[in-house]
Design a protein around this motif. Structure first.
Motif, PDB file in Angstrom:
ATOM      1  N   ARG A  53       0.822  -1.206   0.090  1.00 27.56           N
ATOM      2  CA  ARG A  53      -0.029  -0.104  -0.018  1.00 27.56           C
ATOM      3  C   ARG A  53       0.812   1.164  -0.124  1.00 27.56           C
ATOM      4  O   ARG A  53       0.626   2.142  -0.715  1.00 27.56           O
ATOM      5  N   GLU A  54       1.782   1.277   0.947  1.00 27.47           N
ATOM      6  CA  GLU A  54       2.828   2.472   1.135  1.00 27.47           C
ATOM      7  C   GLU A  54       4.028   1.841   1.248  1.00 27.47           C
ATOM      8  O   GLU A  54       4.544   1.798   2.313  1.00 27.47           O
ATOM      9  N   PRO A  55       5.116   2.017   0.403  1.00 27.52           N
ATOM     10  CA  PRO A  55       6.636   1.480   0.515  1.00 27.52           C
ATOM     11  C   PRO A  55       7.300   2.279   1.724  1.00 27.52           C
ATOM     12  O   PRO A  55       8.114   1.681   2.332  1.00 27.52           O
ATOM     13  N   ARG A  56       6.759   3.454   1.749  1.00 21.84           N
ATOM     14  CA  ARG A  56       7.645   4.031   2.945  1.00 21.84           C
ATOM     15  C   ARG A  56       7.349   3.516   4.258  1.00 21.84           C
ATOM     16  O   ARG A  56       7.951   3.759   5.412  1.00 21.84           O
ATOM     17  N   ILE A  57       6.284   2.791   4.423  1.00 28.01           N
ATOM     18  CA  ILE A  57       5.864   2.439   5.958  1.00 28.01           C
ATOM     19  C   ILE A  57       7.146   1.315   6.446  1.00 28.01           C
ATOM     20  O   ILE A  57       7.130   1.242   7.600  1.00 28.01           O
ATOM     21  N   ALA A  59      10.274   1.956   6.138  1.00 28.20           N
ATOM     22  CA  ALA A  59      11.290   2.722   6.948  1.00 28.20           C
ATOM     23  C   ALA A  59      10.768   3.089   8.222  1.00 28.20           C
ATOM     24  O   ALA A  59      11.316   3.222   9.128  1.00 28.20           O
ATOM     25  N   SER A  60       9.364   3.339   8.354  1.00 31.28           N
ATOM     26  CA  SER A  60       8.710   3.849   9.586  1.00 31.28           C
ATOM     27  C   SER A  60       8.836   2.710  10.508  1.00 31.28           C
ATOM     28  O   SER A  60       9.098   2.921  11.914  1.00 31.28           O
ATOM     29  N   HIS A 197      19.205   4.559   7.013  1.00 26.39           N
ATOM     30  CA  HIS A 197      18.762   5.370   6.210  1.00 26.39           C
ATOM     31  C   HIS A 197      18.851   5.209   4.848  1.00 26.39           C
ATOM     32  O   HIS A 197      18.762   6.141   4.101  1.00 26.39           O
ATOM     33  N   THR A 198      19.143   3.819   4.411  1.00 30.36           N
ATOM     34  CA  THR A 198      18.958   3.434   3.105  1.00 30.36           C
ATOM     35  C   THR A 198      17.528   3.599   2.493  1.00 30.36           C
ATOM     36  O   THR A 198      17.342   3.646   1.241  1.00 30.36           O
ATOM     37  N   ILE A 199      16.377   3.569   3.406  1.00 30.45           N
ATOM     38  CA  ILE A 199      15.130   3.793   3.091  1.00 30.45           C
ATOM     39  C   ILE A 199      14.492   4.772   3.669  1.00 30.45           C
ATOM     40  O   ILE A 199      14.859   5.238   5.085  1.00 30.45           O
ATOM     41  N   GLY A 200      13.432   5.316   3.251  1.00 32.57           N
ATOM     42  CA  GLY A 200      12.627   6.336   3.675  1.00 32.57           C
ATOM     43  C   GLY A 200      12.945   7.941   3.461  1.00 32.57           C
ATOM     44  O   GLY A 200      13.951   8.074   2.854  1.00 32.57           O
ATOM     45  N   PHE A 201      12.349   8.920   4.205  1.00 32.34           N
ATOM     46  CA  PHE A 201      12.365  10.135   4.063  1.00 32.34           C
ATOM     47  C   PHE A 201      12.748  11.017   4.920  1.00 32.34           C
ATOM     48  O   PHE A 201      12.666  10.247   6.296  1.00 32.34           O
ATOM     49  N   PRO A 243      19.067   7.906  -2.706  1.00 36.63           N
ATOM     50  CA  PRO A 243      18.238   7.855  -4.115  1.00 36.63           C
ATOM     51  C   PRO A 243      17.454   7.007  -4.533  1.00 36.63           C
ATOM     52  O   PRO A 243      16.664   6.833  -5.045  1.00 36.63           O
ATOM     53  N   THR A 244      17.543   5.729  -3.653  1.00 37.04           N
ATOM     54  CA  THR A 244      16.519   4.406  -3.403  1.00 37.04           C
ATOM     55  C   THR A 244      15.763   4.361  -2.141  1.00 37.04           C
ATOM     56  O   THR A 244      16.058   3.475  -1.327  1.00 37.04           O
ATOM     57  N   PRO A 245      14.906   5.329  -1.908  1.00 42.26           N
ATOM     58  CA  PRO A 245      14.403   5.208  -0.598  1.00 42.26           C
ATOM     59  C   PRO A 245      13.359   4.110  -0.449  1.00 42.26           C
ATOM     60  O   PRO A 245      12.954   3.940   0.865  1.00 42.26           O
ATOM     61  N   ALA A 246      13.008   3.098  -1.274  1.00 39.79           N
ATOM     62  CA  ALA A 246      11.921   2.221  -1.097  1.00 39.79           C
ATOM     63  C   ALA A 246      12.873   0.661  -1.259  1.00 39.79           C
ATOM     64  O   ALA A 246      12.208  -0.200  -1.426  1.00 39.79           O
TER      65      ALA A 246
END
Length: 346
Positions: A53-57, A59-60, A197-201, A243-246
């Motif tokens: 649903r949301e790749p950012r999750i 990193a969360s 920190h290889t993933i996320g914002f 550059p590859t946050p997901a």
């Protein structure tokens, strides 16, 4: 009358603790094998759906686990909402408008308790497992590691501890290392875990000072970020940490070699002076298997920071609040003095 009520409350809590949860004095990857073998597959399934649903999750989840463990140990305290008895960690400066994913944690908790037919999996273990699953889903099977399990949940939280114990994005290298050392972590742990920190914002407010004032930053990189993060306003505007946050990879370290670390604290790990930190950054930038090996060792080590085990803490039914009966017990002196149970509002 007072002694009878108090004794009954203690007896109820002791009985629940005996029959509802397994007891162990140490963490083990096999902790739930007998009491609920479905637990880990269910957690992974919900994490997988959430990332789709949301790749950012992903990193969360990793951030929640880190921010939990670095504040009084891996005890799920970061998930607790404020109560009349304490101010929790969610509004501490390092967490405010930063940590997220609580609704998905609720979703995992509901699913795993349903599969286990009772609350036997702690919220602290959910965070540790969800972080591992996120790393493996976003990075590949070579980043899978056995999560040590058996943590129990804290019954309180501390905003002050969160403010004091979590490293800040403006920290210098010496401050970062001192912070990690205070938790029993070493230089390799610092550099390897920073690879999270290889993933996320990150929010503009965390990197504004770097892009306008730091000198060890690639000028083109800084200029591009200024379009996202003005000198005034836009505090919540986001930029990727690499550059590859997901995707869990080694781009984070490659960027440091080019002075493209997003946060001041990121770039502090590489200064081009041949230090041990420099050598590790260079190694990880060139060898993803070396990074995977050291990252897994360090996150397992971090996950073992002061866990509550055995009869300490509790297994929450709701990850956002302590168990209702325990809250009642905390107020038992009030009940006894007033001989009134009707005053409870839980």
């Amino acid at each position: 009358m007072a002694s009878i009520i108090q004794s009954l409350l203690v007896l109820v809590l002791a009985t629940l603790a005996t029959f509802m949860v397994p007891c162990s004095a140490q963490l083990s990857p096999n902790f739930y094998n007998k009491v609920c073998p479905k637990a880990l597959p269910v957690i992974r399934s919900v994490v997988q759906r959430a990332i789709v649903r949301e790749p950012r999750i992903g990193a969360s989840f990793l951030r929640l686990h880190f921010h939990d463990c670095f504040v009084n140990g891996c005890d799920g305290s970061v998930l607790l909402d404020d109560t009349r008895n304490f101010t929790g960690e969610k509004t501490a400066q390092p967490n405010l408008n930063s940590i997220r994913g609580f609704e998905v944690v609720d979703e995992i908790k509901a699913a795993v308790d349903k599969a286990c037919k009772r609350p036997v999996v702690s919220c602290a273990d959910i965070l540790a497992t969800a972080a591992r699953d996120s790393v493996a889903i976003l990075g590949g099977l070579h980043l899978w590691y056995p999560v040590l399990l058996g943590r129990r949940d804290a019954r309180t939280a501390s905003k002050d501890a969160a403010n004091n114990n979590l490293p800040a994005p403006f920290f210098s290298f010496s401050q970062l290392l001192t912070n990690f050392n205070s938790h029993g972590m070493n230089l390799k742990d610092l550099v390897a875990l920073s690879g999270g920190h290889t993933i996320g914002f990150s929010r503009c407010t965390n990197f504004r000072d770097r892009i306008y004032n730091d000198t060890n930053i690639n000028p083109t990189f800084a200029a591009s970020l200024r379009r996202t993060c003005p000198r005034v306003g836009g505090d919540n505007n986001l930029a990727p940490l690499d550059p590859t946050p997901a995707m869990v990879d080694t781009s984070y370290y490659k960027e440091l070699l080019c002075n493209k670390g997003l946060l001041h604290s990121d770039q502090e790990l590489y200064k081009g002076n041949g230090s041990e930190s420099d050598k590790l950054v260079k190694l990880y930038s060139e060898n993803p298997f070396a990074f995977a090996k050291d990252f897994k060792a360090s996150i397992i080590k971090m996950g073992n920071l002061k866990p509550l085990t055995g009869r300490k803490g509790e297994i929450r039914r709701n990850c956002r609040r302590v168990c209702k009966l325990y809250a009642v017990f905390l107020r038992s002196s009030f009940i006894i003095e007033n001989y009134s149970i009707g005053s409870l509002d839980y």
